[in-house]
Design a protein around this motif. Structure first.
Motif, short mmCIF file in Angstrom:
data_model
loop_
_atom_site.label_atom_id
_atom_site.label_comp_id
_atom_site.label_asym_id
_atom_site.label_seq_id
_atom_site.Cartn_x
_atom_site.Cartn_y
_atom_site.Cartn_z
N ILE A 169 0.84 -15.93 -0.53
CA ILE A 169 1.36 -15.51 0.77
C ILE A 169 0.77 -14.16 1.13
O ILE A 169 0.78 -13.23 0.30
CB ILE A 169 2.90 -15.39 0.74
N ALA A 170 0.22 -14.04 2.34
CA ALA A 170 -0.15 -12.73 2.90
C ALA A 170 1.00 -12.26 3.78
O ALA A 170 1.51 -13.03 4.60
CB ALA A 170 -1.42 -12.84 3.73
N LEU A 171 1.43 -11.02 3.59
CA LEU A 171 2.57 -10.48 4.34
C LEU A 171 2.14 -9.20 5.04
O LEU A 171 1.67 -8.27 4.39
CB LEU A 171 3.73 -10.20 3.38
N PHE A 172 2.27 -9.17 6.36
CA PHE A 172 1.91 -7.95 7.10
C PHE A 172 2.68 -7.87 8.40
O PHE A 172 3.31 -8.84 8.84
CB PHE A 172 0.39 -7.88 7.34
N HIS A 173 2.61 -6.67 9.01
CA HIS A 173 3.29 -6.41 10.27
C HIS A 173 2.23 -6.18 11.34
O HIS A 173 1.24 -5.48 11.11
CB HIS A 173 4.19 -5.18 10.15
N ALA A 174 2.41 -6.76 12.52
CA ALA A 174 1.41 -6.68 13.60
C ALA A 174 2.10 -6.38 14.92
O ALA A 174 3.31 -6.54 15.06
CB ALA A 174 0.64 -7.99 13.68
N PRO A 175 1.32 -5.95 15.92
CA PRO A 175 1.94 -5.60 17.19
C PRO A 175 2.56 -6.79 17.93
O PRO A 175 3.63 -6.67 18.53
CB PRO A 175 0.79 -5.02 18.01
N GLU A 176 1.87 -7.95 17.88
CA GLU A 176 2.27 -8.98 18.84
C GLU A 176 1.86 -10.38 18.37
O GLU A 176 0.80 -10.56 17.76
CB GLU A 176 1.56 -8.67 20.17
N ALA A 177 2.71 -11.35 18.64
CA ALA A 177 2.37 -12.77 18.49
C ALA A 177 2.71 -13.46 19.80
O ALA A 177 3.46 -12.92 20.62
CB ALA A 177 3.15 -13.39 17.34
N ASP A 178 2.15 -14.65 20.00
CA ASP A 178 2.58 -15.43 21.16
C ASP A 178 3.39 -16.64 20.71
O ASP A 178 3.55 -16.88 19.50
CB ASP A 178 1.38 -15.82 22.04
N ARG A 179 3.91 -17.39 21.64
CA ARG A 179 4.78 -18.52 21.33
C ARG A 179 4.06 -19.65 20.62
O ARG A 179 4.67 -20.59 20.13
CB ARG A 179 5.42 -19.04 22.61
N PHE A 180 2.72 -19.57 20.59
CA PHE A 180 1.93 -20.60 19.92
C PHE A 180 1.65 -20.22 18.45
O PHE A 180 1.08 -21.00 17.70
CB PHE A 180 0.61 -20.80 20.66
N GLY A 181 1.99 -18.99 18.07
CA GLY A 181 1.78 -18.54 16.70
C GLY A 181 0.53 -17.72 16.50
O GLY A 181 0.22 -17.32 15.37
#
Length: 268
Positions: A158-170
């Motif tokens: 598993i890669a685990l990270f925090h990002a600014p933004e996702a969309d509803r499509f993933g």
């Protein structure tokens, strides 16, 4: 298909004993999610830093959650060394697989491309190479007179990270952070916490698309506003230096570390 879950559910989806890939500071795993893993009592992690670790890695080590650590360094940056990491190495409490940044990237690149190893040159003659029995000094197949190092593939579960933004499509926007993109490509699954979820596809904008991790690489997304606090999030908000220094002072002793984790839990 990407699952959209709560941060609590995401923490429950990360099992003890897995190989967990963590991105470097200011795109690293959300410290709040790391606290959830600690509260769950997660154990026996094989943590792979891509390529260095920060406060999140130190917290997992301090909580006794890490059995094996593969990294080129663990540091709190301007706040100094990582106290729990240093203590664990000194006491032999973790198995340390020492590496260099190029070697970590080479191992992840091999996994990304589906090959068993990647050749590099720069560590020939170093003490790091002497400590790694999974790296092999071999002849260049195109020139028997040259030696190269075969670095074994690194594939986190598993890669685990925090990002600014996702969309509803993933799809997840990473911008120019190519090492995070590499980590996600190399891993079996990628779990991502984000500041916000957009209703518009992030891949529709040609100028933005090159910095977007497609949903095919993203297994789960959880919205966690201000999730990068206190370590910061690249191009969104800076690290809270005072809080990281507060952690650095507290974690100098096991008792101080435990008190900090209890106080952080109360604050959350």
């Amino acid at each position: 298909m990407t699952d959209f879950v709560t941060p609590q559910k995401m923490a429950e989806m990360i099992p003890s004993g897995c190989k967990l890939g963590l991105a470097p500071d200011d795109y690293a795993a959300a410290p709040g999610l790391v606290r959830m893993l600690i509260e769950r009592g997660i154990r026996d992690l094989h943590v792979v830093c891509a390529p260095i670790g920060g406060m999140q890695v130190d917290m997992l080590i301090g909580a006794g959650a890490v059995a094996t650590l593969e990294t080129s360094a663990v540091s709190l940056g301007e706040a100094g060394g990582a106290p729990c990491f240093s203590r664990a190495v000194r006491d032999g409490a973790i198995r340390l697989r020492d590496a260099t940044c190029p070697a970590v990237f080479a191992g992840l690149s091999a996994a990304e491309k589906g090959v068993p190893f990647m050749p590099i040159r720069g560590i020939i003659g170093s003490d790091v190479l002497k400590k790694r029995d999974d790296w092999k000094l071999i002849s260049n197949p195109f020139d028997d007179g040259e030696k190269i190092v075969a670095v074994s593939a690194i594939q986190p579960d598993i890669a685990l990270f925090h990002a600014p933004e996702a969309d509803r499509f993933g799809n997840v926007r990473l911008g120019r952070r190519r090492e995070v993109m590499l980590l996600a490509h190399a891993s079996k699954q990628a779990f991502v916490t984000v500041e916000r979820i957009s209703e518009v596809s992030l891949l529709d904008d040609e100028k933005m698309a090159a910095g977007v991790l497609p949903a095919i690489y993203v297994s789960a997304v959880a919205e966690l506003k201000n999730g990068g606090w206190p370590t910061g999030l690249y191009a969104e908000y800076p690290r809270d230096g005072q809080e990281v220094e507060k952690y650095a002072r507290a974690a100098r002793s096991p008792e101080g570390f435990q008190a900090y984790i209890r106080c952080s839990r109360s604050a959350a």
